[in-house]
Design a protein around this motif. Structure first.
Motif, PDB file in Angstrom:
ATOM      1  N   GLU A  61       0.544   9.730  -3.291  1.00  0.00           N
ATOM      2  CA  GLU A  61      -0.264   8.734  -3.861  1.00  0.00           C
ATOM      3  C   GLU A  61      -1.676   8.500  -3.236  1.00  0.00           C
ATOM      4  O   GLU A  61      -2.592   8.397  -3.795  1.00  0.00           O
ATOM      5  CB  GLU A  61       0.773   7.429  -3.846  1.00  0.00           C
ATOM      6  CG  GLU A  61      -0.008   6.179  -4.416  1.00  0.00           C
ATOM      7  CD  GLU A  61       0.812   5.155  -4.336  1.00  0.00           C
ATOM      8  OE1 GLU A  61       0.195   3.856  -4.398  1.00  0.00           O
ATOM      9  OE2 GLU A  61       2.231   5.139  -4.321  1.00  0.00           O
ATOM     10  N   ILE A 102      -4.143  11.172  -4.027  1.00  0.00           N
ATOM     11  CA  ILE A 102      -4.966  11.007  -5.515  1.00  0.00           C
ATOM     12  C   ILE A 102      -5.716   9.869  -5.538  1.00  0.00           C
ATOM     13  O   ILE A 102      -6.945   9.730  -5.820  1.00  0.00           O
ATOM     14  CB  ILE A 102      -3.810  10.583  -6.472  1.00  0.00           C
ATOM     15  CG1 ILE A 102      -2.704  11.790  -6.598  1.00  0.00           C
ATOM     16  CG2 ILE A 102      -4.429  10.482  -7.960  1.00  0.00           C
ATOM     17  CD1 ILE A 102      -3.453  13.123  -7.212  1.00  0.00           C
ATOM     18  N   LYS A 103      -5.591   8.740  -4.647  1.00  0.00           N
ATOM     19  CA  LYS A 103      -6.169   7.381  -4.630  1.00  0.00           C
ATOM     20  C   LYS A 103      -7.624   7.946  -3.948  1.00  0.00           C
ATOM     21  O   LYS A 103      -8.577   7.301  -4.202  1.00  0.00           O
ATOM     22  CB  LYS A 103      -5.474   6.378  -3.798  1.00  0.00           C
ATOM     23  CG  LYS A 103      -6.365   5.000  -3.782  1.00  0.00           C
ATOM     24  CD  LYS A 103      -5.552   3.967  -3.069  1.00  0.00           C
ATOM     25  CE  LYS A 103      -6.154   2.923  -3.075  1.00  0.00           C
ATOM     26  NZ  LYS A 103      -5.474   1.559  -2.412  1.00  0.00           N
ATOM     27  N   GLN A 143     -10.811   6.040 -10.482  1.00  0.00           N
ATOM     28  CA  GLN A 143      -9.807   5.242 -10.712  1.00  0.00           C
ATOM     29  C   GLN A 143      -9.136   5.548 -11.866  1.00  0.00           C
ATOM     30  O   GLN A 143      -7.756   5.325 -12.255  1.00  0.00           O
ATOM     31  CB  GLN A 143     -10.543   3.646 -11.198  1.00  0.00           C
ATOM     32  CG  GLN A 143      -9.460   2.632 -11.262  1.00  0.00           C
ATOM     33  CD  GLN A 143      -8.698   2.449 -10.046  1.00  0.00           C
ATOM     34  OE1 GLN A 143      -9.127   2.511  -8.874  1.00  0.00           O
ATOM     35  NE2 GLN A 143      -7.164   2.111 -10.246  1.00  0.00           N
ATOM     36  N   PHE A 171      -6.492   8.113 -10.987  1.00  0.00           N
ATOM     37  CA  PHE A 171      -5.345   7.295 -10.160  1.00  0.00           C
ATOM     38  C   PHE A 171      -4.309   6.340 -11.076  1.00  0.00           C
ATOM     39  O   PHE A 171      -3.203   6.290 -10.747  1.00  0.00           O
ATOM     40  CB  PHE A 171      -5.980   6.264  -9.200  1.00  0.00           C
ATOM     41  CG  PHE A 171      -5.094   5.683  -8.157  1.00  0.00           C
ATOM     42  CD1 PHE A 171      -4.233   6.463  -7.422  1.00  0.00           C
ATOM     43  CD2 PHE A 171      -4.938   4.216  -8.029  1.00  0.00           C
ATOM     44  CE1 PHE A 171      -3.226   5.933  -6.632  1.00  0.00           C
ATOM     45  CE2 PHE A 171      -4.287   3.599  -7.235  1.00  0.00           C
ATOM     46  CZ  PHE A 171      -3.084   4.444  -6.536  1.00  0.00           C
ATOM     47  N   ASN A 172      -5.142   5.740 -12.185  1.00  0.00           N
ATOM     48  CA  ASN A 172      -4.486   5.053 -13.023  1.00  0.00           C
ATOM     49  C   ASN A 172      -3.248   5.840 -13.839  1.00  0.00           C
ATOM     50  O   ASN A 172      -2.203   5.482 -14.150  1.00  0.00           O
ATOM     51  CB  ASN A 172      -5.280   4.176 -14.122  1.00  0.00           C
ATOM     52  CG  ASN A 172      -5.822   3.232 -13.456  1.00  0.00           C
ATOM     53  OD1 ASN A 172      -5.878   2.761 -12.360  1.00  0.00           O
ATOM     54  ND2 ASN A 172      -7.177   2.850 -14.024  1.00  0.00           N
ATOM     55  N   TYR A 185      -1.995   8.405 -12.792  1.00  0.00           N
ATOM     56  CA  TYR A 185      -0.867   8.891 -11.722  1.00  0.00           C
ATOM     57  C   TYR A 185       0.184   7.714 -11.541  1.00  0.00           C
ATOM     58  O   TYR A 185       1.347   7.889 -11.642  1.00  0.00           O
ATOM     59  CB  TYR A 185      -1.584   9.279 -10.429  1.00  0.00           C
ATOM     60  CG  TYR A 185      -0.581   9.546  -9.305  1.00  0.00           C
ATOM     61  CD1 TYR A 185       0.125  11.118  -9.391  1.00  0.00           C
ATOM     62  CD2 TYR A 185      -0.175   8.907  -8.530  1.00  0.00           C
ATOM     63  CE1 TYR A 185       1.010  11.426  -8.235  1.00  0.00           C
ATOM     64  CE2 TYR A 185       0.974   9.046  -7.444  1.00  0.00           C
ATOM     65  CZ  TYR A 185       1.502  10.683  -7.538  1.00  0.00           C
ATOM     66  OH  TYR A 185       2.474  10.817  -6.463  1.00  0.00           O
ATOM     67  N   ASN A 186      -0.309   6.527 -11.463  1.00  0.00           N
ATOM     68  CA  ASN A 186       0.610   5.525 -11.364  1.00  0.00           C
ATOM     69  C   ASN A 186       1.286   5.104 -12.357  1.00  0.00           C
ATOM     70  O   ASN A 186       2.315   4.327 -12.513  1.00  0.00           O
ATOM     71  CB  ASN A 186      -0.374   4.069 -10.708  1.00  0.00           C
ATOM     72  CG  ASN A 186      -0.729   4.101  -9.380  1.00  0.00           C
ATOM     73  OD1 ASN A 186       0.067   4.836  -8.585  1.00  0.00           O
ATOM     74  ND2 ASN A 186      -1.680   3.574  -9.104  1.00  0.00           N
ATOM     75  N   TRP A 244       0.279  16.123  -8.670  1.00  0.00           N
ATOM     76  CA  TRP A 244      -0.140  16.105  -7.454  1.00  0.00           C
ATOM     77  C   TRP A 244      -0.571  17.802  -6.941  1.00  0.00           C
ATOM     78  O   TRP A 244      -1.627  17.986  -6.422  1.00  0.00           O
ATOM     79  CB  TRP A 244       0.735  15.564  -6.336  1.00  0.00           C
ATOM     80  CG  TRP A 244       0.378  16.015  -5.042  1.00  0.00           C
ATOM     81  CD1 TRP A 244      -0.481  15.309  -4.035  1.00  0.00           C
ATOM     82  CD2 TRP A 244       1.059  16.886  -4.336  1.00  0.00           C
ATOM     83  NE1 TRP A 244      -0.485  16.018  -2.856  1.00  0.00           N
ATOM     84  CE2 TRP A 244       0.495  16.857  -3.013  1.00  0.00           C
ATOM     85  CE3 TRP A 244       2.065  17.698  -4.473  1.00  0.00           C
ATOM     86  CZ2 TRP A 244       0.684  17.820  -2.037  1.00  0.00           C
ATOM     87  CZ3 TRP A 244       2.683  18.653  -3.547  1.00  0.00           C
ATOM     88  CH2 TRP A 244       1.661  18.709  -2.046  1.00  0.00           C
TER      89      TRP A 244
END
Length: 324
Positions: free
Chosen positions: A109, A112-113, A118, A121-122, A124-125, A137
């Protein structure tokens, strides 16, 4: 009444974000098509060269660096089962010149961040299933750093640098495998490319295309939901639904489709080598590996965390009338 108003506003916010994602996808698609025209012109001139000249030109064009001697692996925590520890120890013994790096869920995490915008990252989350996060990843870390990715349950049987990997290699992929499941032929005709092991220079176009496609599909809830026909011709969710969705979203089928698309526009930017010549997929055995953790194909957990209705692309696998 005020509670209903709050719920209405909250629901509208989700739909506005959804429309924003759709508009952004179409803009990116148009820009990609424009870029593809120029890439086709460049690729046609590259294909006229010999293989060695071709890869040298590709290296200069994309500013590829040499493959770093680093192998990335991931597990939920740093506490590894003994079988996995022994496997990693053997891999290091066979390849002492390679640095093996282990990432846990938090490390993935953070990576990626810290290395993507963003939007990525959004996406991925938004993933709920761990195996899809691991797929996501692996593409990202090789795009940023380059090197080798190896599933933690897999092993190396040969020394890579000097025996398998050449100085001018920019990417090594497994030769295409024949599809064992008929339902996978909906997306892939020429066979699938496995991604339990990946060897890439950083910044490789295959990975960029794969990441862009994956992010778009996740943010737009663009999943392919498989179903079968029951005895009375009624559509029912496939018993292997999660496995099929993962294959098409982030797994080998999605990866193979991304490579085929890049090959069309940018030429061939890899070398085929059969993985069986230097690696094994799961030497500890499936029963042992499954006892360590549930395989994603057996999970009923949702793939994505989705607050709004999904766009569902339904795959009709076995219609009784058509026989398809």
């Amino acid at each position: 009444m005020w509670i209903l108003n709050i719920l209405y506003i909250y629901n509208m916010r989700d739909h506005i974000q959804y429309l924003h994602n759709i508009i952004e996808v179409h803009i990116r698609f148009v820009l990609f098509k424009i870029l593809s025209v120029f890439e086709d012109i460049m690729a046609s001139s590259l294909r006229k060269q010999s293989k060695n000249e071709y890869f040298n030109l590709c290296r200069k064009k994309y500013n590829f660096e040499k493959l770093p001697k680093v192998c990335y692996q991931t597990w939920k925590t740093y506490e590894l089962p003994q079988e996995i520890k022994s496997l990693r120890k053997r891999n290091k013994k066979i390849n002492p010149d390679i640095e093996f790096k282990l990432y846990n869920d938090k490390d993935m995490e953070d990576f990626i961040k810290n290395n993507f915008d963003q939007r990525v990252f959004n996406a991925y989350n938004k993933i709920n299933l761990g195996v899809v996060k691991a797929d996501f990843w692996r593409y990202c870390i090789l795009f940023i750093n380059g090197g080798i990715y190896l599933d933690i349950k897999s092993s190396l049987t040969n020394r890579l640098f000097g025996n398998i990997i050449k100085d001018d290699d920019i990417c090594i992929l497994n030769t295409r495998n024949r599809l064992q499941e008929a339902y996978r032929e909906h997306n892939i005709v020429n066979g699938s490319r496995e991604q339990w092991m990946l060897i890439f220079c950083k910044g490789h176009p295959y990975l960029k295309y794969m990441i862009d496609t994956l992010v778009t599909n996740i943010l737009c809830n663009n999943l392919c939901i498989p179903y079968d026909y029951g005895k009375k011709g009624v559509a029912v969710l496939s018993a292997t639904a999660n496995k099929e969705i993962v294959l098409r979203l982030s797994g080998p089928d999605a990866f193979s489709s991304a490579i085929d698309a890049c090959n069309t526009h940018r030429g061939i930017l890899h070398r085929d080598v059969a993985y069986k010549e230097f690696a094994l997929l799961c030497p500890i055995g499936r029963p042992m590996y499954n006892s360590i953790g549930e395989h994603y194909s057996a999970s009923s957990a949702p793939i994505l965390k989705s607050p709004i209705p999904r766009i569902i692309h339904v795959c009709d696998k076995t219609h009784p009338k058509t026989g398809s």
